[in-house]
Design an enzyme around this catalytic site. Sequence first.
Site, PDB file in Angstrom:
ATOM      1  CG  LEU A  90      -1.959  -1.517   0.919  1.00 31.57           C
ATOM      2  CD1 LEU A  90      -2.848  -0.650   2.193  1.00 31.57           C
ATOM      3  CD2 LEU A  90      -3.005  -0.885  -0.443  1.00 31.57           C
ATOM      4  CB  CYS A  91       4.438   2.288   0.057  1.00 35.98           C
ATOM      5  SG  CYS A  91       4.812   0.197   0.063  1.00 35.98           S
ATOM      6  N   GLY A  92       2.219   2.793  -2.872  1.00 33.76           N
ATOM      7  CA  GLY A  92       2.151   2.704  -4.558  1.00 33.76           C
ATOM      8  C   GLY A  92       3.651   2.162  -5.327  1.00 33.76           C
TER       9      GLY A  92
END
Length: 317
Positions: A90-92
Site C-alpha cells: 500500500l505504498c504505490g
Amino acid sequence: MANLKLIRDRIKTVKNTRKITEAMRLVAAAKVRRAQAQVNATRPFADRLAQVLYGLQSRLKFEDTTDLPLLQQRYAEKVALLVVSADRGLCGGYNANVIRRAENRAKELQVEGLDYTYILVGRKAIQHFERRSAPIAAKYSGLEQIPTADEATTIADELLTQFLSESVDRVELVYTRFLSLVSNKPVTQTLLPLDLQGLEAQDDEIFRLTSRDGRLAVEREAAPDATMTELPKDMLFEQDPSQILDALLPLYLNNQILRAMQESAASELASRMTAMNSASENAKDLIKSLTLSYNKARQAAITQEILEVVGGAAALG
C-alpha cells in the site's frame, strides 16, 4: 427500492474505506516526522566520524592503506546485492521500483560474466525473489519501520563476514533515495570495498515535513557545512594510524547502511502518504458520483410512484 439500497450500501462502504485511507495517510505523515528526527539525531556522529576518517586518511600515504581489508580492491567474481525494500505494501510503486532496479543490476552483472547473490531487507523483496528461486545469501524482515543502529549493525556484520571470507568480492547497495513527498529514486551504490574519497564533498540536505495552505509539504535546506580538516601535524597516536583507521571503517560502513535504510524508510512512508491521499481523493469522487446516482434513482422512483397514483386516480375517475 432494491437498487436504492444497493447504492446506499455502496456509499457507506466507500465512506468507511476513505476513513481508513485517511487514517493511514496521517499515520505515515507522523512516521515521516519521526524518521527525520532520527536522521537529525544521528547526523552529528556521522559528520564527526567522516571528519576523523578524512584526517586519518590525510596523515597516511596511499600505500599505508593498501593492506586494510575493507579498502582492498580485488577482481570481482561474485557480487552481493543488498536490496532494501519494505515489509508492507500500500505504498504505490515503492517496492516494485527498487526490486526492478535490483533485477536489472543482476542482469548487468550476468552480462559481464559475474556471479551474484542477494542479501534482502524487507518482506516484499524476500517474497518476490523466493518465488523466483533467486540466489539469496541472507534475509531480514520484521525490522522497525524507523530503522535503528542495531539493525544496521546486524546487516553490516553479515556483509563483513561475506566480504572478509571472500565469499563475495564486492557488495552493492540497492535502495530508494528520498527526493520529495511525491518523488523518490532507486539507486545503486558500492558499499564494499569502501571508498573514502569524496568525504569532503557531501551534497547533503535536511528535509522537514510541514503544513502549507492546509496541505502537507516538504521544506528542504542544505545540511550544516561539515568542513573536512586535516588533523594537527603534531598530533601523536598511541596506536598506528592505519590500525585506528581499520577499527573505524566498520563504523563507517554501519553509518552508510543506516543512512540508506533511513532514506528508504522515508521514501516508503512518503509513497504511502501519496498513495493513501490518492485513494482518499478517489473515494471522495466516487462518493459524489454514487450520491448523484442515488439522487437520480430516488427521483425516478418518486416520479414513478406519482405516475402510478395519478394513473390509478384517472382509472377510478
